[in-house]
Design a protein around this motif. Structure first.
Motif, PDB file in Angstrom:
ATOM      1  N   SER A   1       3.231 -35.567  13.260  1.00 57.54           N
ATOM      2  CA  SER A   1       1.938 -34.903  13.433  1.00 57.54           C
ATOM      3  C   SER A   1       1.665 -34.524  14.884  1.00 57.54           C
ATOM      4  O   SER A   1       0.877 -33.616  15.148  1.00 57.54           O
ATOM      5  CB  SER A   1       0.810 -35.802  12.915  1.00 57.54           C
ATOM      6  N   ASP A   2       2.301 -35.204  15.839  1.00 59.25           N
ATOM      7  CA  ASP A   2       2.016 -34.921  17.250  1.00 59.25           C
ATOM      8  C   ASP A   2       3.270 -34.683  18.074  1.00 59.25           C
ATOM      9  O   ASP A   2       3.226 -34.694  19.309  1.00 59.25           O
ATOM     10  CB  ASP A   2       1.208 -36.055  17.878  1.00 59.25           C
ATOM     11  N   GLU A   3       4.411 -34.431  17.404  1.00 56.76           N
ATOM     12  CA  GLU A   3       5.656 -34.270  18.146  1.00 56.76           C
ATOM     13  C   GLU A   3       6.659 -33.443  17.352  1.00 56.76           C
ATOM     14  O   GLU A   3       6.711 -33.494  16.127  1.00 56.76           O
ATOM     15  CB  GLU A   3       6.241 -35.652  18.474  1.00 56.76           C
ATOM     16  N   ARG A   4       7.448 -32.644  18.076  1.00 58.35           N
ATOM     17  CA  ARG A   4       8.581 -31.950  17.501  1.00 58.35           C
ATOM     18  C   ARG A   4       9.764 -32.128  18.448  1.00 58.35           C
ATOM     19  O   ARG A   4       9.610 -32.069  19.669  1.00 58.35           O
ATOM     20  CB  ARG A   4       8.318 -30.448  17.346  1.00 58.35           C
ATOM     21  N   VAL A   5      10.945 -32.334  17.885  1.00 57.00           N
ATOM     22  CA  VAL A   5      12.184 -32.327  18.660  1.00 57.00           C
ATOM     23  C   VAL A   5      12.995 -31.138  18.158  1.00 57.00           C
ATOM     24  O   VAL A   5      13.338 -31.064  16.964  1.00 57.00           O
ATOM     25  CB  VAL A   5      12.970 -33.635  18.497  1.00 57.00           C
ATOM     26  N   VAL A   6      13.276 -30.197  19.052  1.00 58.08           N
ATOM     27  CA  VAL A   6      13.860 -28.915  18.662  1.00 58.08           C
ATOM     28  C   VAL A   6      15.195 -28.694  19.376  1.00 58.08           C
ATOM     29  O   VAL A   6      15.303 -28.874  20.599  1.00 58.08           O
ATOM     30  CB  VAL A   6      12.901 -27.749  18.996  1.00 58.08           C
ATOM     31  N   TYR A   7      16.189 -28.306  18.607  1.00 58.54           N
ATOM     32  CA  TYR A   7      17.520 -27.962  19.135  1.00 58.54           C
ATOM     33  C   TYR A   7      17.662 -26.447  19.126  1.00 58.54           C
ATOM     34  O   TYR A   7      17.335 -25.782  18.130  1.00 58.54           O
ATOM     35  CB  TYR A   7      18.600 -28.600  18.263  1.00 58.54           C
ATOM     36  N   THR A   8      18.152 -25.868  20.218  1.00 56.00           N
ATOM     37  CA  THR A   8      18.426 -24.428  20.275  1.00 56.00           C
ATOM     38  C   THR A   8      19.808 -24.197  20.871  1.00 56.00           C
ATOM     39  O   THR A   8      20.245 -24.943  21.755  1.00 56.00           O
ATOM     40  CB  THR A   8      17.386 -23.668  21.123  1.00 56.00           C
ATOM     41  N   TYR A   9      20.460 -23.170  20.361  1.00 56.38           N
ATOM     42  CA  TYR A   9      21.798 -22.797  20.855  1.00 56.38           C
ATOM     43  C   TYR A   9      21.919 -21.287  20.778  1.00 56.38           C
ATOM     44  O   TYR A   9      21.472 -20.665  19.823  1.00 56.38           O
ATOM     45  CB  TYR A   9      22.887 -23.446  19.989  1.00 56.38           C
TER      46      TYR A   9
ATOM     47  N   LEU B   1      24.631 -21.525  25.788  1.00 57.35           N
ATOM     48  CA  LEU B   1      23.609 -22.453  26.277  1.00 57.35           C
ATOM     49  C   LEU B   1      23.048 -23.207  25.093  1.00 57.35           C
ATOM     50  O   LEU B   1      22.794 -22.617  24.040  1.00 57.35           O
ATOM     51  CB  LEU B   1      22.494 -21.704  27.009  1.00 57.35           C
ATOM     52  N   TRP B   2      22.881 -24.513  25.243  1.00 62.14           N
ATOM     53  CA  TRP B   2      22.244 -25.293  24.188  1.00 62.14           C
ATOM     54  C   TRP B   2      21.396 -26.387  24.823  1.00 62.14           C
ATOM     55  O   TRP B   2      21.676 -26.861  25.921  1.00 62.14           O
ATOM     56  CB  TRP B   2      23.256 -25.875  23.214  1.00 62.14           C
ATOM     57  N   ARG B   3      20.325 -26.758  24.121  1.00 65.87           N
ATOM     58  CA  ARG B   3      19.392 -27.729  24.667  1.00 65.87           C
ATOM     59  C   ARG B   3      18.608 -28.400  23.547  1.00 65.87           C
ATOM     60  O   ARG B   3      18.520 -27.872  22.432  1.00 65.87           O
ATOM     61  CB  ARG B   3      18.439 -27.067  25.665  1.00 65.87           C
ATOM     62  N   VAL B   4      18.008 -29.552  23.871  1.00 65.56           N
ATOM     63  CA  VAL B   4      17.125 -30.272  22.957  1.00 65.56           C
ATOM     64  C   VAL B   4      15.823 -30.535  23.706  1.00 65.56           C
ATOM     65  O   VAL B   4      15.846 -31.034  24.836  1.00 65.56           O
ATOM     66  CB  VAL B   4      17.739 -31.599  22.480  1.00 65.56           C
ATOM     67  N   ASP B   5      14.708 -30.168  23.104  1.00 58.98           N
ATOM     68  CA  ASP B   5      13.392 -30.314  23.725  1.00 58.98           C
ATOM     69  C   ASP B   5      12.469 -31.146  22.852  1.00 58.98           C
ATOM     70  O   ASP B   5      12.561 -31.109  21.625  1.00 58.98           O
ATOM     71  CB  ASP B   5      12.732 -28.944  23.949  1.00 58.98           C
TER      72      ASP B   5
ATOM     73  N   CYS C   1      21.330 -16.767  17.925  1.00 62.67           N
ATOM     74  CA  CYS C   1      20.579 -17.962  18.300  1.00 62.67           C
ATOM     75  C   CYS C   1      20.387 -18.865  17.088  1.00 62.67           C
ATOM     76  O   CYS C   1      20.070 -18.395  15.995  1.00 62.67           O
ATOM     77  CB  CYS C   1      19.218 -17.567  18.880  1.00 62.67           C
ATOM     78  N   ASP C   2      20.598 -20.151  17.282  1.00 62.02           N
ATOM     79  CA  ASP C   2      20.409 -21.151  16.237  1.00 62.02           C
ATOM     80  C   ASP C   2      19.293 -22.091  16.677  1.00 62.02           C
ATOM     81  O   ASP C   2      19.348 -22.660  17.769  1.00 62.02           O
ATOM     82  CB  ASP C   2      21.701 -21.938  16.014  1.00 62.02           C
ATOM     83  N   VAL C   3      18.247 -22.236  15.852  1.00 63.92           N
ATOM     84  CA  VAL C   3      17.114 -23.119  16.142  1.00 63.92           C
ATOM     85  C   VAL C   3      16.961 -24.100  14.990  1.00 63.92           C
ATOM     86  O   VAL C   3      16.894 -23.695  13.827  1.00 63.92           O
ATOM     87  CB  VAL C   3      15.802 -22.320  16.328  1.00 63.92           C
ATOM     88  N   GLN C   4      16.912 -25.387  15.301  1.00 54.63           N
ATOM     89  CA  GLN C   4      16.731 -26.408  14.279  1.00 54.63           C
ATOM     90  C   GLN C   4      15.731 -27.448  14.761  1.00 54.63           C
ATOM     91  O   GLN C   4      15.796 -27.882  15.918  1.00 54.63           O
ATOM     92  CB  GLN C   4      18.053 -27.102  13.960  1.00 54.63           C
ATOM     93  N   VAL C   5      14.819 -27.843  13.877  1.00 58.69           N
ATOM     94  CA  VAL C   5      13.885 -28.925  14.179  1.00 58.69           C
ATOM     95  C   VAL C   5      14.555 -30.231  13.776  1.00 58.69           C
ATOM     96  O   VAL C   5      14.818 -30.467  12.599  1.00 58.69           O
ATOM     97  CB  VAL C   5      12.546 -28.739  13.439  1.00 58.69           C
ATOM     98  N   LEU C   6      14.833 -31.087  14.758  1.00 59.53           N
ATOM     99  CA  LEU C   6      15.541 -32.336  14.501  1.00 59.53           C
ATOM    100  C   LEU C   6      14.603 -33.457  14.071  1.00 59.53           C
ATOM    101  O   LEU C   6      15.001 -34.364  13.350  1.00 59.53           O
ATOM    102  CB  LEU C   6      16.308 -32.770  15.751  1.00 59.53           C
ATOM    103  N   ASP C   7      13.354 -33.397  14.532  1.00 57.94           N
ATOM    104  CA  ASP C   7      12.391 -34.436  14.179  1.00 57.94           C
ATOM    105  C   ASP C   7      11.006 -33.816  14.159  1.00 57.94           C
ATOM    106  O   ASP C   7      10.668 -33.003  15.032  1.00 57.94           O
ATOM    107  CB  ASP C   7      12.456 -35.596  15.177  1.00 57.94           C
ATOM    108  N   ARG C   8      10.202 -34.206  13.178  1.00 59.85           N
ATOM    109  CA  ARG C   8       8.883 -33.606  13.019  1.00 59.85           C
ATOM    110  C   ARG C   8       7.866 -34.702  12.686  1.00 59.85           C
ATOM    111  O   ARG C   8       8.087 -35.509  11.793  1.00 59.85           O
ATOM    112  CB  ARG C   8       8.906 -32.555  11.919  1.00 59.85           C
TER     113      ARG C   8
END
Length: 252
Positions: free
Chosen positions: A89-97, A41-45, A80-87
């Motif tokens: 002050s008011d937002e994070r884009v997180v990838y998980t696999y 399973l993988w996703r971007v939030d 599990c692999d977790v990476q912050v794709l974008d950071r």
């Protein structure tokens, strides 16, 4: 095509991400993509909220006890692999696999097994509530899926079926919602408030009792109703301004 919408509700201490969202009101997580195979399973939030909340969410995502969407409460042994794709002050884009083990399961995996492939997933998290929207073909055994999911969800997580509707050619629901521009959580809160008499005079139910009935924290319910009321009031005033402008210009 149909859309099936339901929600999970996590008890305190059972999900580190839900605990952070409950602590920081107004913080939310919306899926940008979510994909599943029989063994992964993988996703971007995208998470939105104040800096302190986003920092706490980062830590929650990276804890050893948390695997995105895995329903197993004990250590499932997954990688599990977790990476912050974008950071910012008011937002994070997180990838998980994560790779599935023999004991791992998740909402998308149960859906894949019960409903087949070709599914589209959309999720939204706020407070302890986790809303899922699945777009699927006609004739899929939705109720069998929901029953199977109930067997996988332990007593620490509540479940609520919200709606099952047909989709129009443009992807919109054919259920006649006039407030479709509101997020689902705000629409659900508004419908319940009207149904149980929160807006009647005198009120048939108080906010605390309504939150208990819905299984939603009082502060979360209050926040959703305020946001919905503000959006509807703004839309009403905008519509009135448009009508007044038409009348001023002599349009009948």
């Amino acid at each position: 095509m149909r859309e099936f919408v339901f929600a999970l509700e996590y008890e305190p201490g059972t999900n580190p991400v839900a605990d952070v969202l409950a602590e920081y009101q107004g913080t939310s997580i919306r899926s940008l993509s979510c994909h599943v195979t029989s063994d992964s399973l993988w996703r971007v939030d995208r998470a939105e909220g104040p800096e302190a909340a986003l920092e706490a969410l980062e830590k929650a995502y990276k804890t050893g006890e948390f695997f995105a969407d895995c329903l197993v409460k004990d250590d499932c042994g997954a990688d599990c692999d977790v990476q912050v794709l974008d950071r910012s002050s008011d937002e994070r884009v997180v990838y998980t696999y994560w790779d599935r083990t023999d004991v791992c399961t998740s909402v998308p995996h149960v859906a894949l097994e019960r409903l087949g492939d070709g599914l589209l997933f959309e999720t939204y998290r706020e407070g302890r509530r986790y809303r899922w929207r699945i777009v699927l073909g006609d004739g899929r055994p939705v109720h069998d899926f929901f029953d199977a999911l109930a067997e996988e969800v332990d007593e620490c997580t509540g479940m609520e079926m919200l709606r099952l509707t047909e989709l129009g050619p443009d992807g919109s629901s054919l259920d006649g919602d006039s407030d479709a521009s509101l997020p689902s959580e705000q629409r659900d809160a508004l419908y319940a408030a009207v149904e149980y008499g929160y807006y009647e005079t005198p009120r048939r139910i108080e906010l605390g009792d309504l939150s208990d009935r819905l299984g939603v924290p009082r502060s979360t319910l209050s926040y959703r109703l305020r946001r919905a009321e503000a959006a509807l009031a703004t839309a009403f005033v905008s519509a009135e301004d448009s009508l007044e402008s038409l009348a001023t210009n002599g349009v009948r």
